[in-house]
Each structure stands twice: as structure tokens, then as C-alpha cells.
Design a protein around this motif. Structure first.
Motif, mmCIF file in Angstrom:
data_model
loop_
_atom_site.group_PDB
_atom_site.id
_atom_site.type_symbol
_atom_site.label_atom_id
_atom_site.label_comp_id
_atom_site.label_asym_id
_atom_site.label_seq_id
_atom_site.Cartn_x
_atom_site.Cartn_y
_atom_site.Cartn_z
ATOM 1 N N SER A 75 61.170 30.230 -0.533
ATOM 2 C CA SER A 75 61.515 31.624 -0.267
ATOM 3 C C SER A 75 60.716 32.543 -1.176
ATOM 4 C CB SER A 75 63.008 31.879 -0.495
ATOM 5 O OG SER A 75 63.310 31.850 -1.883
ATOM 6 N N PRO A 87 64.697 31.728 6.150
ATOM 7 C CA PRO A 87 65.356 33.035 6.099
ATOM 8 C C PRO A 87 66.875 32.981 6.090
ATOM 9 C CG PRO A 87 64.755 32.558 8.358
ATOM 10 C CD PRO A 87 64.274 31.373 7.537
ATOM 11 N N GLU A 88 67.459 31.798 6.314
ATOM 12 C CA GLU A 88 68.913 31.716 6.434
ATOM 13 C C GLU A 88 69.609 31.376 5.125
ATOM 14 O OE1 GLU A 88 70.362 32.706 9.065
ATOM 15 O OE2 GLU A 88 68.546 32.869 10.288
ATOM 16 N N THR A 147 70.574 28.527 3.954
ATOM 17 C CA THR A 147 71.656 27.559 4.156
ATOM 18 C C THR A 147 71.235 26.127 3.850
ATOM 19 O OG1 THR A 147 71.090 27.411 6.515
ATOM 20 C CG2 THR A 147 72.805 28.988 5.876
#
Length: 325
Positions: free
Chosen positions: A301, A293-294, A296
Motif C-alpha cells: 500500500s 485498496p480494501e 482486509t
């Protein structure tokens, strides 16, 4: 299970349906279903987005969400539900989302939308979230104004690439690196906005098409032997990321099919999608993307799953358009 007629795409769709989704990912799923002609399922996606609509009009957002624009990605599938079911609930929901975008969402003095409720930042992602919806509902001038405002802040005319974020209060880039996915959001968002239907003035349509080709060309300079890109395009030390290729491929193929990119881009788009195909695992998950969810580091996803399906549908359209007879 047969949805798309292609087993590999069906696996990607099944994996997407099992993933927990944020508002924009719900919208991307809806767009993919529309492009795949899975209209009944698209209405169900729209229903869920309307069920989670905030009182201020933001579609698909849970209570407490600080996303200012992401829910607008659900607007296209809600519009489809309004037009095909006749249920006034969907029309009211779409009107509320558009009212939020055009009148109440936080924005800079020139009207450029901020991405979040709790900060005055302009993000490249916003172009994909709002420009196609504004265009598809006849608001082409507002759609173009969002592209112009984001371009003024984020686009580097020397490299042809977009930075990820701009801080309006500081008057400077907050995340200056050319994030691959961010550049993908820009070209894919404009490409979706230019699809047949909206009445774009010819000169403006040509300007936006030329800008997409400029950014696509700039991105390709950073493509590696594996057909993919660094997560930050000009930083080869970042991980090899697959969703950038999917978004760029979708934009290239859409431009060819809709007649505003030269046919030579069809082979480029197909090759970009093929590179991302090699990242799909046995469960249908597109791996090695900027991970939820980040976002980074590498992972999986829902947005990458949906972008894979959008690319698949775009390739199918291009092949049909270019086939003899």
C-alpha cells in the motif's frame, strides 16, 4: 537517483511515487517528503492535493468520495506550500480544509468526528488524519478533544488497546478487534501532533505522552519472534503485518527525539523499524502489510510506503539527537 542519501529508502520512495494514491496517502507522502527535507517535491504534492480539493474543503479527494476526514492528512504539506511559496491559492485551500474540519464535517453530539460521509462511525484512523493538522495550526484544544472523543469510544483501559470502529447510532463497537494498524494510527498521530511547534499546555502534553506510552506498551505484548504483529493484535490467526511496526516505531522514536518518552524507547523504535525493513522487496515495496485498496488481507500500500519513510526520517532524527557532541 539520490533523494534521501540512502539507497534502500530511495527505492521505497520510488515505489511509492509509482503507486496510485488516495487522499490520506497523498498526505502521508507529503509528510514524508517534509521530514526528509525534500521541500520542492513536497510543494508539488501539495499542488496535486489542492487541485483535487472538493468544494466543501476536503483536500485530495476525487469526486464522489465519501471520506470525511482523510483529506486533512494533506493539510500539513499544503500549509508548507502556503508558507514557502507565498501563493495565496494554498492558504485559501488550507483555510477551506480547516473550516470543513471545525465546522461542517459530520460529527457526534460531543464533536467527535465521523470518518465517513455516509455513516455515523468513529474510526481509530481519524486521530492520525486530523489531530496533527489541528495541533500544527494552533488548535490544540480541538486536537485534544478529538483524542478524548475517540479514546472514550474505542480505547479499552483493561487491555490498553484501541478497537478499530465505533457505531454511534448503535452505541457499540462495530469492529471491536484491536487492529494493529489502527493502534499505530493513534500513537503516530498523537506523536506527530506533539512535535515541537504547537503550544500545548504542559499538563495536557504530559497526559497525551503518557497515553502514547500506554498504548505502545500494550501493543508490544503481542509482538512475535519476527518482530512483527498479527494484523489483529489479539488474534494470532491473522496474518503477520508490517505497517503496525512502522507506525509504532515512528511514534517511539519521535517521542524520544522530542523529549516526552524515555531514551530506552529509542532501541525499541529502531528494532521495530528493522523488523519492517526485512519485508522490503527488491523493488522497494513494503510487503506483508494490510494491503490496498480494501485493507482486509496482506499486500502492499502507498500508506505503508510512506510510513516506512516517516520511520526512516524519525530514526535519522533520533540518532542525530542522541549522538555525542
Amino acid at each position: 537517483m539520490r533523494w534521501t542519501g540512502e539507497p534502500a529508502a530511495d527505492r521505497v520512495l520510488l515505489a511509492l511515487l509509482t503507486m496510485q494514491r488516495e487522499s490520506w496517502e497523498q498526505g502521508l507522502l507529503g509528510q514524508a517528503l517534509l521530514d526528509l527535507d525534500l521541500h520542492e517535491a513536497a510543494v508539488l504534492v501539495a499542488d496535486a492535493a489542492v487541485t483535487r480539493q472538493r468544494p466543501d474543503g476536503r483536500l485530495g479527494e476525487p469526486a464522489g468520495s465519501v471520506g470525511a476526514v482523510n483529506g486533512a492528512a494533506c493539510g500539513e504539506v499544503v500549509r508548507h506550500a502556503a508558507r514557502t511559496t507565498g501563493d495565496p491559492r494554498y492558504g485559501r485551500a488550507l483555510d477551506a480544509q480547516l473550516d470543513w474540519l471545525t465546522g461542517w464535517a459530520p460529527r457526534a453530539a460531543d464533536g467527535t468526528l465521523f470518518h465517513l460521509l455516509d455513516g455515523r462511525q468513529v474510526w481509530a484512523d481519524t486521530i492520525y488524519m486530523v489531530v496533527p493538522l489541528l495541533a500544527s495550526t494552533g488548535r490544540t484544544e480541538l486536537a485534544a478533544a478529538q483524542v478524548i472523543g475517540h479514546r472514550r469510544r474505542l480505547h479499552d483501559p483493561h487491555t490498553g488497546l484501541y478497537a478499530a470502529r465505533w457505531d454511534e447510532d448503535r452505541g457499540e463497537l462495530d469492529r471491536p478487534g484491536p487492529w494493529g494498524t489502527g493502534n499505530g494510527w493513534v500513537v503516530a498521530g498523537i506523536a506527530r501532533a506533539l512535535r515541537p511547534g504547537p503550544a500545548w499546555p504542559a499538563a495536557l502534553r504530559a497526559e497525551l505522552a503518557g497515553h502514547v506510552e500506554e498504548v505502545l506498551t500494550a501493543c508490544l505484548a503481542y509482538r512475535g519472534d519476527d518482530g512483527l504483529f498479527p494484523d489483529v493484535l489479539d488474534d494470532p490467526g491473522t496474518f503477520r503485518e508490517a505497517n503496525t511496526a512502522q507506525l509504532l516505531g515512528y511514534a517511539a522514536l519521535t517521542g524520544v527525539t522530542d523529549g516526552w518518552l524515555p531514551r530506552s524507547w529509542a532501541a525499541v523504535g529502531a528494532d521495530l523499524l528493522a523488523a519492517a525493513d526485512r519485508r522490503v522487496d527488491g523493488h522497494g515495496r513494503v510487503t506483508g502489510v494490510s494491503g490496498a485498496p480494501e485493507f482486509t488481507g496482506p499486500g502492499t500500500s502507498p500508506e505503508a510506503q510512506a510510513c516506512h519513510l516517516l520511520g526512516y526520517a524519525a530514526l535519522r532524527r533520533t540518532r542525530a539527537a542522541l549522538s555525542p557532541g
